[in-house]
Design a protein around this motif. Structure first.
Motif, PDB file in Angstrom:
ATOM      1  N   LEU A   9       0.834  -1.197   0.000  1.00  0.00           N
ATOM      2  CA  LEU A   9       0.000   0.000   0.000  1.00  0.00           C
ATOM      3  C   LEU A   9       0.868   1.246   0.000  1.00  0.00           C
ATOM      4  CD1 LEU A   9      -2.833  -0.999   2.495  1.00  0.00           C
ATOM      5  CD2 LEU A   9      -2.959  -0.856   0.002  1.00  0.00           C
ATOM      6  N   SER A  10       1.919   1.245   0.779  1.00  0.00           N
ATOM      7  CA  SER A  10       2.810   2.389   0.813  1.00  0.00           C
ATOM      8  C   SER A  10       3.431   2.619  -0.560  1.00  0.00           C
ATOM      9  CB  SER A  10       3.915   2.194   1.852  1.00  0.00           C
ATOM     10  OG  SER A  10       3.372   2.162   3.144  1.00  0.00           O
ATOM     11  N   PHE A  11       3.812   1.545  -1.228  1.00  0.00           N
ATOM     12  CA  PHE A  11       4.369   1.661  -2.573  1.00  0.00           C
ATOM     13  C   PHE A  11       3.340   2.288  -3.501  1.00  0.00           C
ATOM     14  CE2 PHE A  11       4.735  -0.073  -6.858  1.00  0.00           C
ATOM     15  CZ  PHE A  11       6.000   0.362  -7.200  1.00  0.00           C
ATOM     16  N   GLU A  12       2.127   1.762  -3.453  1.00  0.00           N
ATOM     17  CA  GLU A  12       1.063   2.278  -4.322  1.00  0.00           C
ATOM     18  C   GLU A  12       0.781   3.756  -4.021  1.00  0.00           C
ATOM     19  OE1 GLU A  12       0.806  -1.091  -6.456  1.00  0.00           O
ATOM     20  OE2 GLU A  12      -0.300   0.741  -6.834  1.00  0.00           O
ATOM     21  N   GLU A  13       0.773   4.101  -2.740  1.00  0.00           N
ATOM     22  CA  GLU A  13       0.527   5.492  -2.361  1.00  0.00           C
ATOM     23  C   GLU A  13       1.644   6.402  -2.854  1.00  0.00           C
ATOM     24  OE1 GLU A  13      -1.980   4.540   1.707  1.00  0.00           O
ATOM     25  OE2 GLU A  13       0.109   5.152   1.854  1.00  0.00           O
ATOM     26  N   LYS A  14       2.869   5.942  -2.752  1.00  0.00           N
ATOM     27  CA  LYS A  14       3.991   6.752  -3.203  1.00  0.00           C
ATOM     28  C   LYS A  14       3.956   6.968  -4.710  1.00  0.00           C
ATOM     29  CE  LYS A  14       7.002   5.900   0.648  1.00  0.00           C
ATOM     30  NZ  LYS A  14       6.876   7.264   1.149  1.00  0.00           N
ATOM     31  N   VAL A  15       3.604   5.948  -5.456  1.00  0.00           N
ATOM     32  CA  VAL A  15       3.482   6.082  -6.902  1.00  0.00           C
ATOM     33  C   VAL A  15       2.352   7.060  -7.238  1.00  0.00           C
ATOM     34  CG1 VAL A  15       2.904   4.867  -9.041  1.00  0.00           C
ATOM     35  CG2 VAL A  15       4.502   3.840  -7.426  1.00  0.00           C
TER      36      VAL A  15
END
Length: 66
Positions: A9-15
């Motif tokens: 989720l953090s990866f997706e949010e950062k993208v």
């Protein structure tokens, strides 16, 4: 929620954050100082996302080696 799911989720949010910052840079009315700050923030989001991706890749490789 597992730790891996939080990272994903953090990866997706950062993208997503990086995409939003890119949209802001597309604004023709943006000032130079604002665009520099937005660019810096976008690059940090991308770097952080890349680190999360590399960590996930290492975890996957470790699981595959077992």
């Amino acid at each position: 929620m597992s730790e891996e799911t939080k990272e994903e989720l953090s990866f997706e949010e950062k993208v997503e954050n990086a995409k939003e910052l890119l949209e802001k840079l597309s604004n023709p009315d943006i000032t130079l100082s604002s665009s520099v700050e937005i660019y810096k923030n976008g690059m940090k989001e991308i770097e952080d996302a890349q680190k999360l991706l590399e960590t996930a890749k290492l975890q996957f490789e470790e699981l595959s080696d077992k």
